[in-house]
Enzyme design. Sequence first.
Site, short mmCIF file in Angstrom:
data_model
loop_
_atom_site.label_atom_id
_atom_site.label_comp_id
_atom_site.label_asym_id
_atom_site.label_seq_id
_atom_site.Cartn_x
_atom_site.Cartn_y
_atom_site.Cartn_z
N CYS A 77 -9.40 4.23 6.98
CA CYS A 77 -8.76 3.04 6.15
C CYS A 77 -9.34 3.02 4.55
O CYS A 77 -10.58 2.90 4.53
CB CYS A 77 -9.30 1.65 6.66
SG CYS A 77 -8.61 0.18 6.00
N CYS A 80 -11.42 -0.59 3.78
CA CYS A 80 -13.00 -0.66 4.36
C CYS A 80 -13.93 -0.36 3.16
O CYS A 80 -13.64 0.28 2.22
CB CYS A 80 -13.17 0.29 5.28
SG CYS A 80 -12.28 -0.34 6.81
N HIS A 175 -5.68 -7.97 4.66
CA HIS A 175 -5.65 -8.09 3.16
C HIS A 175 -4.29 -8.93 2.84
O HIS A 175 -3.57 -8.89 3.60
CB HIS A 175 -5.91 -6.97 2.40
CG HIS A 175 -4.45 -6.01 2.80
ND1 HIS A 175 -4.06 -5.21 3.93
CD2 HIS A 175 -3.42 -5.72 1.95
CE1 HIS A 175 -3.07 -4.72 3.91
NE2 HIS A 175 -2.56 -4.80 2.65
#
Length: 348
Positions: A77, A80, A175
């Site tokens: 990801c 992260c 997000h």
Amino acid sequence: MQTPRGARRTDTQLSDGRDLFYYDPADAPARVPLEDTRGLPEPKPQVDLRTDPLTGDVITYATHRNTRTYLPPADQCPLCATKPGNPTEIPDHDYNVAVFANRFPSFAGPGRTEVVCFTSDHDKSFTDLSQGQARLVVEAWADRTAELSARPDVEYVFAFENRGREIGVTLNHPHGQIYAYPFVPPRMRTLMARAREHQEVAGSNLFADVLAAERKEGTRVVAENGTWTAFVPEAARWPVEVHLYPHRQVADIAELTTEERDDFAELYLDVLSRFDGLYGDRLPYIAAWHAAPVRADRELGYLHLELLSIRRAADKIKYLAGSESGMGAFISDTRPEDVAETLRKVGS
């Protein structure tokens, strides 16, 4: 850098020159940001704005976005914090809230797009945030709204979140985004035209009058506190739709007082928990802040958040078919009063 209302902002840049901002609690130790070691090339977005002669709507073509990252596994990801073997958009090993210029922007040159990471915890959702963490996100929204609104190439600042694959998210990490449009988007042009007509006829603000009517009528109110009310609008388009209004007219998030920011975080988490309790799992949703335009018709605007879901039953999705997509005329399978009553019961 100290931002208003007690958050600490730390500014740095990624290896390709894009801005990165960390937001920490005011009493957190000063952050010394780590260097982005990826050596990324300078972004070269290709953006073309065209105006539809039939409607006056601006259509944006951003062909470089076809190559953006799509639903990578959790250990890859890009939102992260950086870990050994996975250098990401966030070079530090941990963070509270982080905002950075989008690597695949919808607008560039005129306008700007930013990514807002709500937490470093990949497996959380906004619903899972503590009130303090949610409050820190509000600070980031407010700070970015104020800074982006000051740009001469920006006409409208739009903070939003898409959650769920059904909505079309490309990254599962919790997000949202901020679009700083170089034009006033179509929906806001429509709302401001209606608000102007209402002001001329009634002599009052359209949004304030809608809020007052909903609070007085009461059957569609889902929850409220000292400075905010959440209600299902009388003419809701979506199967599940809740609007959150401050009791005081303000133009944008940056104008909210400390108390209003506190109360929003509390009420928003409450409403999101009701959404997730509706069918016993995480409801896909879009959360869309509606602020006043940066310049034109600013006095007519009234900040509020519109929260909507396309799920019309536990196993059914509301698709925009012929009437909705072809004519913009919504046909709903759910009554606003019934949705409001169900959401009230979910939280009881």
